[in-house]
Design a protein around this motif. Structure first.
Motif, PDB file in Angstrom:
ATOM      1  N   THR A  48      25.001  35.424  82.875  1.00  0.00           N
ATOM      2  CA  THR A  48      26.053  36.259  82.291  1.00  0.00           C
ATOM      3  C   THR A  48      26.803  35.462  81.228  1.00  0.00           C
ATOM      4  OG1 THR A  48      26.354  37.494  84.347  1.00  0.00           O
ATOM      5  CG2 THR A  48      28.163  37.546  82.766  1.00  0.00           C
ATOM      6  N   ASP A  49      27.033  36.099  80.081  1.00  0.00           N
ATOM      7  CA  ASP A  49      27.778  35.474  78.992  1.00  0.00           C
ATOM      8  C   ASP A  49      28.579  36.575  78.306  1.00  0.00           C
ATOM      9  OD1 ASP A  49      28.732  34.266  76.686  1.00  0.00           O
ATOM     10  OD2 ASP A  49      26.914  33.091  76.346  1.00  0.00           O
ATOM     11  N   ASP A  50      29.887  36.537  78.445  1.00  0.00           N
ATOM     12  CA  ASP A  50      30.747  37.583  77.902  1.00  0.00           C
ATOM     13  C   ASP A  50      30.687  37.682  76.380  1.00  0.00           C
ATOM     14  OD1 ASP A  50      31.603  38.387  80.386  1.00  0.00           O
ATOM     15  OD2 ASP A  50      33.388  37.103  80.368  1.00  0.00           O
ATOM     16  N   SER A  51      30.110  36.694  75.720  1.00  0.00           N
ATOM     17  CA  SER A  51      30.020  36.712  74.261  1.00  0.00           C
ATOM     18  C   SER A  51      28.849  37.541  73.753  1.00  0.00           C
ATOM     19  CB  SER A  51      29.899  35.276  73.725  1.00  0.00           C
ATOM     20  OG  SER A  51      31.039  34.517  74.048  1.00  0.00           O
ATOM     21  N   ASN A  52      27.924  37.918  74.629  1.00  0.00           N
ATOM     22  CA  ASN A  52      26.771  38.714  74.206  1.00  0.00           C
ATOM     23  C   ASN A  52      27.226  40.104  73.763  1.00  0.00           C
ATOM     24  OD1 ASN A  52      24.715  36.808  74.723  1.00  0.00           O
ATOM     25  ND2 ASN A  52      24.761  37.299  76.902  1.00  0.00           N
ATOM     26  N   ASP A  53      26.732  40.549  72.615  1.00  0.00           N
ATOM     27  CA  ASP A  53      27.107  41.854  72.084  1.00  0.00           C
ATOM     28  C   ASP A  53      26.137  42.220  70.958  1.00  0.00           C
ATOM     29  OD1 ASP A  53      28.504  44.189  71.801  1.00  0.00           O
ATOM     30  OD2 ASP A  53      30.389  43.265  71.171  1.00  0.00           O
ATOM     31  N   ILE A  54      26.186  43.470  70.533  1.00  0.00           N
ATOM     32  CA  ILE A  54      25.429  43.892  69.347  1.00  0.00           C
ATOM     33  C   ILE A  54      26.410  44.446  68.327  1.00  0.00           C
ATOM     34  CG2 ILE A  54      23.317  44.364  70.642  1.00  0.00           C
ATOM     35  CD1 ILE A  54      24.013  47.363  70.453  1.00  0.00           C
ATOM     36  N   SER A  55      25.969  44.535  67.091  1.00  0.00           N
ATOM     37  CA  SER A  55      26.850  44.983  66.017  1.00  0.00           C
ATOM     38  C   SER A  55      27.243  46.445  66.186  1.00  0.00           C
ATOM     39  CB  SER A  55      26.157  44.777  64.663  1.00  0.00           C
ATOM     40  OG  SER A  55      24.946  45.512  64.602  1.00  0.00           O
ATOM     41  N   GLU A  56      28.422  46.769  65.695  1.00  0.00           N
ATOM     42  CA  GLU A  56      28.902  48.139  65.759  1.00  0.00           C
ATOM     43  C   GLU A  56      28.217  49.006  64.701  1.00  0.00           C
ATOM     44  OE1 GLU A  56      31.808  45.912  63.039  1.00  0.00           O
ATOM     45  OE2 GLU A  56      30.693  45.515  64.899  1.00  0.00           O
ATOM     46  N   LYS A  57      28.410  50.316  64.797  1.00  0.00           N
ATOM     47  CA  LYS A  57      27.793  51.238  63.853  1.00  0.00           C
ATOM     48  C   LYS A  57      28.290  50.968  62.437  1.00  0.00           C
ATOM     49  CE  LYS A  57      26.872  56.119  62.910  1.00  0.00           C
ATOM     50  NZ  LYS A  57      27.020  57.511  63.365  1.00  0.00           N
ATOM     51  N   GLN A  58      27.361  50.992  61.474  1.00  0.00           N
ATOM     52  CA  GLN A  58      27.663  50.848  60.054  1.00  0.00           C
ATOM     53  C   GLN A  58      26.960  51.983  59.317  1.00  0.00           C
ATOM     54  OE1 GLN A  58      26.741  46.465  59.192  1.00  0.00           O
ATOM     55  NE2 GLN A  58      26.403  46.665  61.394  1.00  0.00           N
ATOM     56  N   ASN A  59      27.323  52.188  58.078  1.00  0.00           N
ATOM     57  CA  ASN A  59      26.695  53.246  57.302  1.00  0.00           C
ATOM     58  C   ASN A  59      25.211  52.948  57.129  1.00  0.00           C
ATOM     59  OD1 ASN A  59      29.087  54.672  56.927  1.00  0.00           O
ATOM     60  ND2 ASN A  59      29.602  53.531  55.068  1.00  0.00           N
TER      61      ASN A  59
ATOM     62  N   ILE B  20      20.191  41.797  55.342  1.00  0.00           N
ATOM     63  CA  ILE B  20      20.782  41.970  56.667  1.00  0.00           C
ATOM     64  C   ILE B  20      20.833  40.612  57.363  1.00  0.00           C
ATOM     65  CG2 ILE B  20      20.625  43.190  58.873  1.00  0.00           C
ATOM     66  CD1 ILE B  20      21.012  45.025  56.465  1.00  0.00           C
ATOM     67  N   THR B  21      21.956  40.302  57.984  1.00  0.00           N
ATOM     68  CA  THR B  21      22.081  39.046  58.710  1.00  0.00           C
ATOM     69  C   THR B  21      21.342  39.124  60.042  1.00  0.00           C
ATOM     70  OG1 THR B  21      24.119  39.755  59.789  1.00  0.00           O
ATOM     71  CG2 THR B  21      24.339  38.604  57.669  1.00  0.00           C
ATOM     72  N   SER B  22      21.167  37.979  60.658  1.00  0.00           N
ATOM     73  CA  SER B  22      20.440  37.935  61.931  1.00  0.00           C
ATOM     74  C   SER B  22      21.178  38.653  63.051  1.00  0.00           C
ATOM     75  CB  SER B  22      20.171  36.482  62.333  1.00  0.00           C
ATOM     76  OG  SER B  22      21.390  35.765  62.466  1.00  0.00           O
ATOM     77  N   ASP B  23      22.501  38.848  62.902  1.00  0.00           N
ATOM     78  CA  ASP B  23      23.246  39.604  63.913  1.00  0.00           C
ATOM     79  C   ASP B  23      23.462  41.054  63.479  1.00  0.00           C
ATOM     80  OD1 ASP B  23      24.986  38.884  61.906  1.00  0.00           O
ATOM     81  OD2 ASP B  23      26.648  38.325  63.220  1.00  0.00           O
ATOM     82  N   THR B  24      22.659  41.499  62.513  1.00  0.00           N
ATOM     83  CA  THR B  24      22.535  42.904  62.142  1.00  0.00           C
ATOM     84  C   THR B  24      23.779  43.467  61.455  1.00  0.00           C
ATOM     85  OG1 THR B  24      21.196  43.089  64.158  1.00  0.00           O
ATOM     86  CG2 THR B  24      21.530  45.085  62.920  1.00  0.00           C
ATOM     87  N   TYR B  25      24.231  42.749  60.452  1.00  0.00           N
ATOM     88  CA  TYR B  25      25.270  43.254  59.560  1.00  0.00           C
ATOM     89  C   TYR B  25      24.759  43.196  58.126  1.00  0.00           C
ATOM     90  CZ  TYR B  25      28.798  43.096  63.254  1.00  0.00           C
ATOM     91  OH  TYR B  25      29.514  43.311  64.410  1.00  0.00           O
ATOM     92  N   LYS B  26      25.264  44.073  57.301  1.00  0.00           N
ATOM     93  CA  LYS B  26      24.935  44.031  55.882  1.00  0.00           C
ATOM     94  C   LYS B  26      25.459  42.720  55.297  1.00  0.00           C
ATOM     95  CE  LYS B  26      25.686  46.615  51.583  1.00  0.00           C
ATOM     96  NZ  LYS B  26      26.338  47.805  50.967  1.00  0.00           N
ATOM     97  N   SER B  27      24.599  42.014  54.572  1.00  0.00           N
ATOM     98  CA  SER B  27      24.951  40.694  54.056  1.00  0.00           C
ATOM     99  C   SER B  27      25.942  40.774  52.902  1.00  0.00           C
ATOM    100  CB  SER B  27      23.691  39.964  53.569  1.00  0.00           C
ATOM    101  OG  SER B  27      22.749  39.833  54.588  1.00  0.00           O
ATOM    102  N   LYS B  28      26.766  39.752  52.808  1.00  0.00           N
ATOM    103  CA  LYS B  28      27.689  39.611  51.682  1.00  0.00           C
ATOM    104  C   LYS B  28      27.643  38.177  51.167  1.00  0.00           C
ATOM    105  CE  LYS B  28      31.002  43.165  53.174  1.00  0.00           C
ATOM    106  NZ  LYS B  28      32.423  43.446  53.523  1.00  0.00           N
ATOM    107  N   ASN B  29      27.888  38.012  49.878  1.00  0.00           N
ATOM    108  CA  ASN B  29      28.015  36.676  49.311  1.00  0.00           C
ATOM    109  C   ASN B  29      29.287  36.028  49.845  1.00  0.00           C
ATOM    110  OD1 ASN B  29      25.712  37.157  47.737  1.00  0.00           O
ATOM    111  ND2 ASN B  29      26.925  38.051  46.084  1.00  0.00           N
ATOM    112  N   GLN B  30      29.246  34.701  49.992  1.00  0.00           N
ATOM    113  CA  GLN B  30      30.359  34.013  50.626  1.00  0.00           C
ATOM    114  C   GLN B  30      30.639  32.684  49.943  1.00  0.00           C
ATOM    115  OE1 GLN B  30      32.376  34.980  53.455  1.00  0.00           O
ATOM    116  NE2 GLN B  30      33.546  33.263  52.630  1.00  0.00           N
ATOM    117  N   SER B  31      31.859  32.473  49.524  1.00  0.00           N
ATOM    118  CA  SER B  31      32.290  31.160  49.045  1.00  0.00           C
ATOM    119  C   SER B  31      32.449  30.243  50.252  1.00  0.00           C
ATOM    120  CB  SER B  31      33.615  31.285  48.292  1.00  0.00           C
ATOM    121  OG  SER B  31      34.093  30.010  47.926  1.00  0.00           O
TER     122      SER B  31
END
Length: 428
Positions: free
Chosen positions: A91-102, A288-299
């Motif tokens: 058990t690991d309380d940090s386990n989760d999946i990404s929320e709904k996105q467009n 798409i990132t490995s945790d299933t979010y749309k990627s963004k550029n990052q400084s």
């Protein structure tokens, strides 16, 4: 079933088997490849591959499974195995999946290569090397085209599709003059098109010229502490230390030297580093990132100051930090201060580091290894190619000790990097 229907079936089945959350990616890819081996062009070959990766969570227990057979029986067997793996995990309380996105469909490059152009580019490159670099032996050259169709879904309603086509060129070579040989060297790029001849990519012409010079290499006679100019081909090995140190593993384990350094100076004020997976100048990034979010550029670093950690959803949950829709890579650097020629002219004693062979640095950034395909610099001039010379230092300190950043860059398709000179490196 098509790809999306197959993935939907797998996720629905996991819910029916009692899982709380499920996420997956299904991929269908095709590679067409031309090779030069020992100076001769080999025939075009085509390979196909499929893959399915699934993640499931139950009562905060998590596991993943990957298979390359997409028939229903193979998927059903994998689903049962995944459920058993979840039930036996911790058990690991940090386990989760990404929320709904467009929902979104991403397209980049062409899925159908120009085979005639591919052959012509390889044939012309082979002739170019044979004509201009008589001492060079092309050990292995590959020009390929990779096309893929991917679907990413989860049980929260995430629905992404990625269609991508990319050319890849790589070349590995040595030089020989009588009994003398150089160390092997290589370069590679990923590009959306082949609108230039292959000798124009990845700075390969300069590396071929250097390879011929390097059949006659000499040792450096004395140990010293001085300056090194790290070439674009070698620079990512040092940047990756920063990337790793601000990402999940190092931050969760607490071993990162940058764990408390956001908004603090960790590099020279002339140095600005960004990770740009969806930048218009980056041919080969990720949507798409490995945790299933749309990627963004990052400084990442701006004028020497660390801007952020690169935490995934799991890493953010685990550490209490902020999730970032970026997983590093696709580097671009700004802050140029000089031409490469002037950088060389300003060095009293140092090395042009063209390739580095060494183990992983320590958590604090200490490193040591061998400078290969490299040159000795003295009083502002490149003197001679060097043989099996050791260098050592600390990467974290290196970025604080940046002397110059070149105006010139090399575009590798997945990154655009300059030459950077660093002070305080031990050469022996």
């Amino acid at each position: 079933m098509n790809l999306k229907e197959t993935l939907s079936y797998a996720l629905d089945s996991l819910l029916n088997l009692g899982m709380d959350d499920a996420e997956g990616m299904i991929n269908e890819s095709e590679k067409k490849e031309l090779n030069i081996e020992s100076g001769k062009i080999s025939l075009l070959r085509t390979t196909f591959s499929n893959s399915l990766r699934l993640e499931a969570i139950k009562d905060k227990k998590q596991s993943t499974i990957s298979i390359n057979k997409l028939d229903k029986d193979s998927i059903d067997i994998a689903l049962k195995k995944l459920v058993l793996n979840v039930e036996s995990s911790q058990t690991d309380d940090s386990n989760d999946i990404s929320e709904k996105q467009n929902p979104e469909i991403f397209k980049k490059g062409t899925l159908s290569p120009d085979l005639n152009l591919m052959y012509n580019r390889v044939e012309d490159f082979n002739a170019f090397v044979k004509d201009k670099y008589k001492k060079v032996l092309l050990e292995a050259v590959t020009l390929d085209h990779n096309s893929s169709k991917s679907h990413i879904l989860n049980t929260n309603g995430v629905d992404f599709e990625v269609n991508k086509g990319m050319y890849g060129f790589s070349s590995m070579f040595t030089s020989k003059d009588g009994k003398d040989t150089s160390s092997f060297n290589y370069t590679g790029v990923e590009k959306l098109d082949l609108n230039q001849s292959l000798d124009k990519y990845g700075h390969v012409s300069e590396l071929l010229r250097q390879s011929e010079e390097q059949v006659k290499s000499s040792p450096i006679n004395s140990k010293f502490v001085g300056e090194i100019i790290v070439t674009p081909h070698c620079l990512s090995e040092f940047i990756s230390f920063i990337d790793y140190s601000i990402s999940d593993n190092a931050l969760i384990s607490g071993t990162s030297i940058y764990k408390d350094k956001v908004d603090e100076k960790i590099a020279s004020e002339t140095f600005t580093l960004s990770s740009n997976p969806v930048h218009e100048k980056i041919d080969s990034g990720y949507h798409i990132t490995s945790d299933t979010y749309k990627s963004k550029n990052q400084s990442i670093i701006k004028n020497g100051v660390l801007q952020t950690h690169l935490l995934s959803l799991y890493g953010a949950n685990k550490t209490g930090g902020s999730r970032v829709p970026n997983q590093g890579g696709n580097y671009m650097i700004s802050g140029s201060t000089s031409s490469l020629d002037n950088m060389i002219k300003n060095i009293k004693k140092g090395i042009l580091l063209c390739r580095f062979s060494g183990g992983s640095p320590s958590d604090s950034g200490d490193f040591s290894g061998v400078a290969k395909n490299s040159y000795y610099i003295e009083n502002g001039q490149i003197k001679f190619p060097i043989i099996e010379t050791m260098i050592s230092g600390n990467i974290a300190q290196m970025f604080l000790n940046i002397k110059n950043i070149s105006h010139e860059t090399v575009d590798f398709g997945d990154s655009i990097l300059p030459w950077i000179s660093f002070d305080g490196i031990t050469v022996s």
